[in-house]
Write a protein that holds these residues in place. Sequence first.
Motif, short mmCIF file in Angstrom:
data_model
loop_
_atom_site.label_atom_id
_atom_site.label_comp_id
_atom_site.label_asym_id
_atom_site.label_seq_id
_atom_site.Cartn_x
_atom_site.Cartn_y
_atom_site.Cartn_z
N GLY A 160 0.84 -1.19 0.00
CA GLY A 160 0.00 0.00 0.00
C GLY A 160 0.87 1.24 0.00
O GLY A 160 2.10 1.16 -0.07
N GLU A 161 0.21 2.39 0.05
CA GLU A 161 0.91 3.67 0.03
C GLU A 161 0.74 4.39 1.36
O GLU A 161 -0.30 4.29 2.01
CB GLU A 161 0.34 4.57 -1.06
CG GLU A 161 0.50 4.03 -2.46
CD GLU A 161 -0.14 4.94 -3.50
OE1 GLU A 161 -0.04 4.60 -4.69
OE2 GLU A 161 -0.76 5.96 -3.12
N ALA A 162 1.77 5.13 1.75
CA ALA A 162 1.66 6.02 2.90
C ALA A 162 0.96 7.30 2.46
O ALA A 162 1.23 7.82 1.38
CB ALA A 162 3.03 6.33 3.47
N VAL A 163 0.07 7.80 3.29
CA VAL A 163 -0.79 8.92 2.92
C VAL A 163 -0.17 10.27 3.24
O VAL A 163 -0.52 11.28 2.64
CB VAL A 163 -2.17 8.76 3.62
CG1 VAL A 163 -3.03 9.98 3.46
CG2 VAL A 163 -2.88 7.52 3.08
N GLY A 164 0.75 10.33 4.19
CA GLY A 164 1.36 11.60 4.56
C GLY A 164 0.79 12.20 5.83
O GLY A 164 0.95 13.39 6.10
N ILE A 165 0.10 11.37 6.63
CA ILE A 165 -0.42 11.78 7.94
C ILE A 165 0.07 10.75 8.95
O ILE A 165 -0.23 9.55 8.81
CB ILE A 165 -1.96 11.84 7.95
CG1 ILE A 165 -2.47 12.80 6.87
CG2 ILE A 165 -2.50 12.24 9.32
CD1 ILE A 165 -3.97 12.76 6.66
N ASN A 166 0.82 11.18 9.96
CA ASN A 166 1.50 10.23 10.85
C ASN A 166 1.51 10.74 12.28
O ASN A 166 1.30 11.93 12.53
CB ASN A 166 2.94 10.02 10.38
CG ASN A 166 3.04 9.72 8.90
OD1 ASN A 166 2.79 8.61 8.47
ND2 ASN A 166 3.38 10.73 8.12
#
Length: 230
Positions: A160-166
């Motif tokens: 999957g892809e990381a969304v940029g909210i962590n």
Amino acid sequence: MSLQIVILAAGMGSRLGRSLPKPLTELGDGRSIMQQQHDNIRSAFGDDARITTVVGYRAETIVEAFPDVDYVYNARYDQTNTSQSLLRALKASGRGGVLWMNGDVVFDPRVLGRAVSFIERDQSFVTVNTAKVSDEEVKYTVTAEGYINELSKTVRGGIGEAVGINYISSRDKKALIAQLGRVDDQDYFERGLELAIAENGVLLEPMDISDLYAVEVDFAEDLERANLFV
């Protein structure tokens, strides 16, 4: 202690081809990208959430648009990437955990609602989308126990892809600060997370939002896609 939230907005955003910083790009509903982020933050966490924005390129335009938040300045915004912007923000934060997001992500308000349970447990996490895996995006793999293992644009076999909210927990923040201080100036912050996993044993849970929308706006076609949701 109120929740500490960081928005990374120092970059020039040249790929989108706008004169203003990318977070000030207007969406189809009349709000800017950053305004919808602020609205989502307030909806999920209330007015007590402490927002710190990392600025660089044309910083004054963002400060003028959002005068009521805290700011950290990355004077080397044209020579560094998100690893160094996040490092500056984490060093300026208080003792607790920190939720951060890229300043160009248009996302469903329910994303942050889903994050509440992780934050209440003070559990570090990476928001992910398993619906698609694009070559140019940050991808990830997991360990046998289900925690994040690899996290970068060069991952092979990403699920999957990381969304940029962590979110980095209060107990893991020191390790991440140390690793961000080691990485190259042009590295994304995900490199610091990878090193913290490998060398400090940091456990990052994937928070799956595949049923919700989240669009990182890099190009004009991304903006068109984001406007289908807002």
